[in-house]
Scaffold this motif. Sequence first.
Motif, PDB file in Angstrom:
ATOM      1  N   ILE A   1       3.078  -1.946  11.789  1.00  5.02           N
ATOM      2  CA  ILE A   1       2.050  -0.955  12.108  1.00  5.02           C
ATOM      3  C   ILE A   1       2.503   0.392  11.576  1.00  5.02           C
ATOM      4  N   VAL A   2       1.559   1.138  11.034  1.00  2.32           N
ATOM      5  CA  VAL A   2       1.827   2.500  10.582  1.00  2.32           C
ATOM      6  C   VAL A   2       0.919   3.434  11.360  1.00  2.32           C
ATOM      7  N   SER A   3       1.519   4.369  12.083  1.00  8.42           N
ATOM      8  CA  SER A   3       0.760   5.326  12.885  1.00  8.42           C
ATOM      9  C   SER A   3       0.571   6.633  12.124  1.00  8.42           C
ATOM     10  N   ARG A   4      -0.243   7.526  12.683  1.00 12.11           N
ATOM     11  CA  ARG A   4      -0.404   8.853  12.089  1.00 12.11           C
ATOM     12  C   ARG A   4       0.941   9.580  12.016  1.00 12.11           C
ATOM     13  N   LYS A   5       1.748   9.410  13.062  1.00 10.86           N
ATOM     14  CA  LYS A   5       3.052  10.059  13.098  1.00 10.86           C
ATOM     15  C   LYS A   5       3.947   9.530  11.973  1.00 10.86           C
ATOM     16  N   ASP A   6       3.902   8.212  11.750  1.00 18.02           N
ATOM     17  CA  ASP A   6       4.691   7.624  10.660  1.00 18.02           C
ATOM     18  C   ASP A   6       4.277   8.208   9.310  1.00 18.02           C
ATOM     19  N   LEU A   7       2.950   8.316   9.112  1.00 16.04           N
ATOM     20  CA  LEU A   7       2.449   8.816   7.835  1.00 16.04           C
ATOM     21  C   LEU A   7       2.750  10.292   7.651  1.00 16.04           C
ATOM     22  N   LEU A   8       2.744  11.044   8.753  1.00 20.80           N
ATOM     23  CA  LEU A   8       3.107  12.458   8.662  1.00 20.80           C
ATOM     24  C   LEU A   8       4.559  12.599   8.215  1.00 20.80           C
ATOM     25  N   LYS A   9       5.444  11.800   8.821  1.00 21.06           N
ATOM     26  CA  LYS A   9       6.848  11.833   8.428  1.00 21.06           C
ATOM     27  C   LYS A   9       7.006  11.415   6.974  1.00 21.06           C
ATOM     28  N   GLY A  10       6.251  10.389   6.577  1.00 21.79           N
ATOM     29  CA  GLY A  10       6.330   9.924   5.200  1.00 21.79           C
ATOM     30  C   GLY A  10       5.826  10.958   4.220  1.00 21.79           C
ATOM     31  N   ALA A  11       4.775  11.695   4.620  1.00 24.94           N
ATOM     32  CA  ALA A  11       4.207  12.712   3.742  1.00 24.94           C
ATOM     33  C   ALA A  11       5.150  13.889   3.578  1.00 24.94           C
ATOM     34  N   LEU A  12       5.930  14.173   4.616  1.00 24.01           N
ATOM     35  CA  LEU A  12       6.859  15.299   4.574  1.00 24.01           C
ATOM     36  C   LEU A  12       8.161  14.959   3.850  1.00 24.01           C
TER      37      LEU A  12
ATOM     38  N   ALA B   1       5.743   0.007   3.582  1.00 20.20           N
ATOM     39  CA  ALA B   1       6.756  -0.876   4.168  1.00 20.20           C
ATOM     40  C   ALA B   1       8.027  -0.107   4.514  1.00 20.20           C
ATOM     41  N   THR B   2       8.240   1.021   3.840  1.00 23.73           N
ATOM     42  CA  THR B   2       9.450   1.806   4.078  1.00 23.73           C
ATOM     43  C   THR B   2       9.369   2.646   5.349  1.00 23.73           C
ATOM     44  N   ILE B   3       8.166   2.826   5.886  1.00 22.72           N
ATOM     45  CA  ILE B   3       8.018   3.689   7.066  1.00 22.72           C
ATOM     46  C   ILE B   3       7.385   2.982   8.267  1.00 22.72           C
ATOM     47  N   MET B   4       6.911   1.758   8.074  1.00 21.40           N
ATOM     48  CA  MET B   4       6.180   1.084   9.159  1.00 21.40           C
ATOM     49  C   MET B   4       7.120   0.611  10.269  1.00 21.40           C
TER      50      MET B   4
ATOM     51  N   THR C   1       0.845  -1.198   0.000  1.00 19.82           N
ATOM     52  CA  THR C   1       0.000   0.000   0.000  1.00 19.82           C
ATOM     53  C   THR C   1       0.879   1.245   0.000  1.00 19.82           C
ATOM     54  N   SER C   2       0.555   2.202  -0.862  1.00 19.32           N
ATOM     55  CA  SER C   2       1.367   3.416  -0.951  1.00 19.32           C
ATOM     56  C   SER C   2       1.089   4.335   0.230  1.00 19.32           C
ATOM     57  N   ILE C   3       2.020   5.226   0.501  1.00 20.86           N
ATOM     58  CA  ILE C   3       1.829   6.210   1.569  1.00 20.86           C
ATOM     59  C   ILE C   3       0.581   7.044   1.291  1.00 20.86           C
ATOM     60  N   HIS C   4       0.391   7.425   0.036  1.00 23.20           N
ATOM     61  CA  HIS C   4      -0.792   8.215  -0.331  1.00 23.20           C
ATOM     62  C   HIS C   4      -2.074   7.464  -0.006  1.00 23.20           C
ATOM     63  N   ASP C   5      -2.169   6.211  -0.437  1.00 19.26           N
ATOM     64  CA  ASP C   5      -3.380   5.428  -0.198  1.00 19.26           C
ATOM     65  C   ASP C   5      -3.577   5.149   1.292  1.00 19.26           C
ATOM     66  N   ALA C   6      -2.480   4.991   2.032  1.00 18.06           N
ATOM     67  CA  ALA C   6      -2.573   4.757   3.478  1.00 18.06           C
ATOM     68  C   ALA C   6      -3.148   5.981   4.189  1.00 18.06           C
ATOM     69  N   ILE C   7      -2.716   7.171   3.779  1.00 23.16           N
ATOM     70  CA  ILE C   7      -3.234   8.402   4.372  1.00 23.16           C
ATOM     71  C   ILE C   7      -4.734   8.528   4.098  1.00 23.16           C
ATOM     72  N   VAL C   8      -5.140   8.231   2.868  1.00 26.40           N
ATOM     73  CA  VAL C   8      -6.565   8.278   2.509  1.00 26.40           C
ATOM     74  C   VAL C   8      -7.354   7.279   3.353  1.00 26.40           C
ATOM     75  N   THR C   9      -6.829   6.066   3.490  1.00 22.02           N
ATOM     76  CA  THR C   9      -7.499   5.032   4.287  1.00 22.02           C
ATOM     77  C   THR C   9      -7.618   5.438   5.746  1.00 22.02           C
ATOM     78  N   LEU C  10      -6.546   6.018   6.283  1.00 21.16           N
ATOM     79  CA  LEU C  10      -6.536   6.450   7.687  1.00 21.16           C
ATOM     80  C   LEU C  10      -7.695   7.406   7.968  1.00 21.16           C
ATOM     81  N   PHE C  11      -7.897   8.370   7.071  1.00 20.47           N
ATOM     82  CA  PHE C  11      -8.949   9.370   7.292  1.00 20.47           C
ATOM     83  C   PHE C  11     -10.336   8.826   6.968  1.00 20.47           C
ATOM     84  N   LEU C  12     -10.441   8.014   5.933  1.00 16.90           N
ATOM     85  CA  LEU C  12     -11.743   7.437   5.595  1.00 16.90           C
ATOM     86  C   LEU C  12     -12.251   6.514   6.690  1.00 16.90           C
TER      87      LEU C  12
END
Length: 205
Positions: free
Chosen positions: A122-133, A144-147, A94-105
Amino acid sequence: MSEIKLSARQLAIIEFVKINEPATGDQIARSLELTRATIRADLSILTMTGILDARPKVGYFYSGLDLNPTIYEDIRHLKVNEIMTTPVFVTKETSIHDAIVTLFLEDTGSLYVIETTDLIGIVSRKDLLKGALADTDKKATPIATIMTRMPNILTVTKTDSALYAAQQLVIHQIDSLPVMDDKKAIGKVSKTRLTQLFVDTFKNE
């Protein structure tokens, strides 16, 4: 009816707060000549059982309410399988983009990464924020690169107590704990679920 048993340290915390409210965690720790981390679990128990009232950026207050022994015992004996909720699963591709969308949906605080049926991360909100930045292609980079990977994930079983799970969440400052059956995550215990549990319990009382 079982007798409530608070530790000597917990009783000392209560007495200090009674005299010095609002008392901060640092003030309480200094009064006992301990570190804040050492008393974190005690403060968690005392607030969750309604003895202390915690107010953000203010401190701890003594609730002034008599603790109902029955409620305390009910909570103390509550098991993880009685409060766990269903995790949101994704795959390591799953891509970081799709994970962020899933998290909010799904309105969840973390995503559980599985391979077949085994929990692998596990991927947390903090992980996804770092990945998005990060300077990467969000639609191509897999989570898989940020979990956080197994075995570096704290877990509980369905027979562990709810209070034990709450202590782990507070001590390690994490959002949720996977409930494991062998290598499979069969549920999760989150800060949100535990907070709602204790609020509903004492509100109904």
